[in-house]
Design a protein around this motif. Structure first.
Motif, PDB file in Angstrom:
ATOM      1  N   ALA A   8       0.838  -1.204   0.000  1.00 33.00           N
ATOM      2  CA  ALA A   8       0.000   0.000   0.000  1.00 33.00           C
ATOM      3  C   ALA A   8       0.871   1.250   0.000  1.00 33.00           C
ATOM      4  O   ALA A   8       1.821   1.365   0.777  1.00 33.00           O
ATOM      5  CB  ALA A   8      -0.914   0.010   1.227  1.00 33.00           C
ATOM      6  N   GLY A   9       0.578   2.156  -0.896  1.00 33.96           N
ATOM      7  CA  GLY A   9       1.341   3.384  -1.022  1.00 33.96           C
ATOM      8  C   GLY A   9       2.457   3.299  -2.038  1.00 33.96           C
ATOM      9  O   GLY A   9       2.976   4.327  -2.483  1.00 33.96           O
ATOM     10  N   VAL A  10       2.845   2.088  -2.422  1.00 35.36           N
ATOM     11  CA  VAL A  10       3.918   1.895  -3.406  1.00 35.36           C
ATOM     12  C   VAL A  10       3.381   1.217  -4.663  1.00 35.36           C
ATOM     13  O   VAL A  10       3.667   1.640  -5.785  1.00 35.36           O
ATOM     14  CB  VAL A  10       5.076   1.062  -2.815  1.00 35.36           C
ATOM     15  CG1 VAL A  10       6.113   0.726  -3.880  1.00 35.36           C
ATOM     16  CG2 VAL A  10       5.737   1.830  -1.667  1.00 35.36           C
ATOM     17  N   SER A  11       2.590   0.167  -4.471  1.00 42.14           N
ATOM     18  CA  SER A  11       1.997  -0.496  -5.627  1.00 42.14           C
ATOM     19  C   SER A  11       0.960   0.423  -6.270  1.00 42.14           C
ATOM     20  O   SER A  11       0.279   1.193  -5.591  1.00 42.14           O
ATOM     21  CB  SER A  11       1.337  -1.805  -5.210  1.00 42.14           C
ATOM     22  OG  SER A  11       0.769  -2.447  -6.324  1.00 42.14           O
ATOM     23  N   THR A  12       0.851   0.343  -7.567  1.00 38.60           N
ATOM     24  CA  THR A  12      -0.103   1.141  -8.332  1.00 38.60           C
ATOM     25  C   THR A  12      -0.885   0.217  -9.258  1.00 38.60           C
ATOM     26  O   THR A  12      -0.455  -0.918  -9.531  1.00 38.60           O
ATOM     27  CB  THR A  12       0.619   2.178  -9.198  1.00 38.60           C
ATOM     28  OG1 THR A  12       1.440   1.477 -10.164  1.00 38.60           O
ATOM     29  CG2 THR A  12       1.505   3.100  -8.355  1.00 38.60           C
ATOM     30  N   GLY A  15      -2.711  -2.497  -2.935  1.00 36.62           N
ATOM     31  CA  GLY A  15      -3.039  -2.416  -1.521  1.00 36.62           C
ATOM     32  C   GLY A  15      -3.956  -1.231  -1.287  1.00 36.62           C
ATOM     33  O   GLY A  15      -3.589  -0.096  -1.604  1.00 36.62           O
ATOM     34  N   VAL A  16      -5.155  -1.485  -0.768  1.00 37.66           N
ATOM     35  CA  VAL A  16      -6.129  -0.411  -0.584  1.00 37.66           C
ATOM     36  C   VAL A  16      -6.346  -0.081   0.889  1.00 37.66           C
ATOM     37  O   VAL A  16      -7.268   0.660   1.230  1.00 37.66           O
ATOM     38  CB  VAL A  16      -7.472  -0.747  -1.270  1.00 37.66           C
ATOM     39  CG1 VAL A  16      -7.270  -0.998  -2.754  1.00 37.66           C
ATOM     40  CG2 VAL A  16      -8.152  -1.953  -0.608  1.00 37.66           C
ATOM     41  N   GLY A  17      -5.497  -0.610   1.758  1.00 41.31           N
ATOM     42  CA  GLY A  17      -5.665  -0.376   3.178  1.00 41.31           C
ATOM     43  C   GLY A  17      -5.484   1.067   3.594  1.00 41.31           C
ATOM     44  O   GLY A  17      -5.943   1.467   4.661  1.00 41.31           O
ATOM     45  N   ALA A  18      -4.818   1.863   2.752  1.00 41.44           N
ATOM     46  CA  ALA A  18      -4.559   3.263   3.093  1.00 41.44           C
ATOM     47  C   ALA A  18      -5.543   4.213   2.424  1.00 41.44           C
ATOM     48  O   ALA A  18      -5.328   5.425   2.427  1.00 41.44           O
ATOM     49  CB  ALA A  18      -3.127   3.633   2.698  1.00 41.44           C
TER      50      ALA A  18
END
Length: 349
Positions: free
Chosen positions: A17-21, A38-41
């Motif tokens: 999360a925050g790095v993967s797009t 990652g969608v947790g953020a």
């Protein structure tokens, strides 16, 4: 599981999360592996955009990862003490800490809109980090035809994942970059390595296991497969792909001396996570004299400090997550990296 997902390669890209797009996830899926976002953020609306963008860029399966952490309980006294401890670091950059800390991320367990979105959009895979959702959510996602995975850092967590009716386990060794997927941060952590954990889980539990942690090349993937894993999940290996969201300072740090000295720390977010050694991870006064508030409340302070430092030209307070294999990172487009990993894997079979 691999056949059910239609995967050509036993290569999973970690959600990060925050790095993967969506671009990174789609490139990996198009190359024959399993891409992930990652969608947790973010919230349900942000998740919907990421899922739609990924789906528009690939016809292949991909993984949507959510955070199932325990709902944090605010503790104003502990939060103020943490802000007081960080105050000198903020002052170094002529900034003040936040007046108060917020719960910046909702747990999946507290977000019925996100559950409804996943049931509606039906990604091929949904994975859980930091724990498991309730039985009703698991049943609804299974009924929607979604393959369900969850992170385990020890055998007890693995048994709980199996008992919950999920389809597979991501065996996260202590070498892994980013947040430890421990269900309960207050419980003792045996800190099992990837190979030992993978073998323990594959020997005991009759279900697919994906090895994760410190794996950077085809030789590492081959080793995981020989121990019984159905695939290997790589995160740090994909940080320096042009499709990732890592900033220039993060990419430079990945290839710097900090890559040889990653640290497991809770000071950045309030949960143990492995990062490249930088100013924040090396801040001994914080690590020795204070206990961060619960995740993700503590992360509000960490993000504010990073923003203040970056504004002053200091990039050593970022959440530069990376695993112990960081020095093996390569600068390649994602599709080329997956193809390289596939060739290396074939050479080591």
């Amino acid at each position: 599981m691999m056949d059910a997902l239609g995967l050509r390669l036993p290569i999973f890209q970690a959600p990060m999360a925050g790095v993967s797009t969506p671009q990174l996830a789609a490139a990996v899926s198009n190359a024959g592996g399993l891409g992930a976002i990652g969608v947790g953020a973010t919230d349900a609306a942000g998740s919907a955009e990421m899922i739609a963008e990924t789906r528009a860029a690939t016809d292949g399966p991909f993984n949507v990862n959510v955070f199932s952490h325990e709902t944090p309980q605010p503790d104003p006294e502990a939060e103020q003490a943490w802000l007081d401890l960080l105050h000198p670091l903020f002052a170094e950059f002529d900034a003040a800490p936040p007046a108060r800390l917020r719960t910046i991320y909702r747990s999946f367990d507290d977000d019925p809109d996100l559950l409804a979105l996943l049931i509606e959009t039906r990604p091929a895979v949904v994975s859980f980090h930091f724990g498991l959702p309730g039985a009703q959510a698991v049943r609804a996602l299974r009924d929607a035809g979604i393959t369900l995975l969850a992170t385990a850092t020890n055998t007890d967590e693995g048994r709980r994942i199996k008992a919950a009716g999920l389809h597979g386990i991501v065996a996260q060794g202590i070498e892994a970059g980013g947040h430890r997927g421990v269900f309960d941060c207050r419980a003792p952590d045996p800190q099992l390595g990837t190979l030992a954990l993978t073998r323990l889980l594959t020997a005991e539990l009759d279900m697919p296991v994906v090895a994760a942690g410190g794996i950077m090349d085809g030789a590492g993937i081959a080793a995981a497969l020989r121990l019984g894993a159905v695939a290997a999940q790589l995160g740090t290996a994909f940080i320096d792909c042009p499709e990732s969201a890592a900033d220039a300072a993060y990419r430079a740090a990945l290839h710097g001396p900090g890559g040889y000295r990653t640290r497991l720390t809770s000071v950045i977010s309030g949960r143990p996570a492995r990062a490249l050694e930088n100013r924040f991870t090396a801040e001994d006064s914080v690590a020795r004299h204070g206990t961060p508030p619960a995740y993700p409340i503590a992360y509000d302070a960490g993000k504010a400090l990073n923003a203040a430092a970056k504004a002053a030209g200091e990039h050593g307070f970022g959440a530069q997550w990376a695993g112990q294999g960081a020095p093996l990172a390569r600068t390649l487009p994602a599709a080329e990296l997956v193809a390289t990993l596939a060739r290396e894997l074939e050479a080591h079979r």
